[in-house]
Scaffold this active site. Structure first.
Site, PDB file in Angstrom:
ATOM      1  N   TYR A   1       0.834  -1.212   0.000  1.00 14.99           N
ATOM      2  CA  TYR A   1       0.000   0.000   0.000  1.00 14.99           C
ATOM      3  C   TYR A   1       0.863   1.253   0.000  1.00 14.99           C
ATOM      4  O   TYR A   1       0.672   2.160  -0.829  1.00 14.99           O
ATOM      5  CB  TYR A   1      -0.911  -0.025   1.229  1.00 14.99           C
ATOM      6  CG  TYR A   1      -1.772   1.200   1.406  1.00 14.99           C
ATOM      7  CD1 TYR A   1      -3.033   1.287   0.824  1.00 14.99           C
ATOM      8  CD2 TYR A   1      -1.331   2.285   2.184  1.00 14.99           C
ATOM      9  CE1 TYR A   1      -3.830   2.415   0.995  1.00 14.99           C
ATOM     10  CE2 TYR A   1      -2.115   3.402   2.364  1.00 14.99           C
ATOM     11  CZ  TYR A   1      -3.368   3.460   1.770  1.00 14.99           C
ATOM     12  OH  TYR A   1      -4.146   4.581   1.946  1.00 14.99           O
TER      13      TYR A   1
ATOM     14  N   LYS B   1       1.513   4.139  -3.025  1.00 10.59           N
ATOM     15  CA  LYS B   1       1.314   5.565  -2.753  1.00 10.59           C
ATOM     16  C   LYS B   1       2.590   6.360  -3.036  1.00 10.59           C
ATOM     17  O   LYS B   1       2.544   7.479  -3.574  1.00 10.59           O
ATOM     18  CB  LYS B   1       0.889   5.763  -1.302  1.00 10.59           C
ATOM     19  CG  LYS B   1      -0.469   5.184  -0.946  1.00 10.59           C
ATOM     20  CD  LYS B   1      -1.593   5.907  -1.658  1.00 10.59           C
ATOM     21  CE  LYS B   1      -2.950   5.445  -1.170  1.00 10.59           C
ATOM     22  NZ  LYS B   1      -4.069   6.128  -1.868  1.00 10.59           N
TER      23      LYS B   1
END
Length: 207
Positions: free
Chosen positions: A128, A132
């Site tokens: 994750y 990002k």
């Protein structure tokens, strides 16, 4: 008067952001690109500024003309659980947002603000945070995209339609974290979505 465009208007931050923009006297129109018709009960639009447009995000590039606004706000995001796979997650959290930034540049909007995450790092072992971070690098490295800015919230507080385990825990233990996370650790405190929305507006360029 300015015009704004929002992607991700139905999310936890997106709803707060749209309502904030609808009551901001500096904006005369707020366009929202959405997957399905908006629920009128979720928004308070006393000045008739809201312009929802149902689109196919798989064909986002076909809606380039809607990016001809002053400010673009991107609140798109999902979870691995909701997406169902890493590739599906990356499509929403990287590809859609990256395309939105490219369309913002193509239409010469004044600024582009999107939601990233605290700890975003293209070299992170955490999928994750790595996605990002890669997105931040990709957008900030784009030439001729003026005033591109990311907000980097920690876990969000607030009720969602879809239950998120970590955010549920953060909601229940928020008072504890406010005292524990001080100084350099303050950025890891759970945050309210309305605070994130206010930060996004504050990052926009008001030329």
């Amino acid at each position: 008067m300015k015009s704004a465009m929002v992607l991700g208007a139905t999310g936890l931050v997106g709803q707060r952001l749209v309502n904030l923009l609808l009551h901001d006297h500096r904006y005369s129109e707020v366009t929202c690109l959405v997957r399905r018709p908006l629920s009128a009960s979720a928004f308070h639009d006393p000045h008739n500024k809201l312009r929802p447009v149902v689109i196919d995000f798989e064909m986002l590039q076909d809606y380039q003309g809607y990016f001809s606004v002053n400010h673009v706000y991107c609140c798109l995001g999902t979870t691995l659980k909701a997406a169902g796979s890493k590739s599906a997650f990356r499509k929403v959290d990287f590809e859609y947002v990256h395309i939105a930034a490219q369309l913002t540049r193509a239409q010469r909007a004044n600024s582009f603000v999107w939601i990233s995450s605290v700890g975003a790092d293209a070299k992170s072992r955490h999928f994750y945070l790595r996605v990002k971070g890669e997105l931040e690098n990709a957008i900030m490295g784009m030439s001729q995209l003026p005033n591109a800015s990311a907000v980097r919230p920690s876990l969000l507080l607030g009720a969602r339609e879809d239950s998120r385990f970590l955010e549920d825990i953060a909601q229940k233990t928020a008072p504890i974290w406010q005292h524990v996370l001080q100084g350099a650790l303050k950025k890891y405190r759970p945050v309210k979505p309305e605070d994130v929305a206010h930060n996004m507006v504050a990052l926009q360029a008001w030329q």
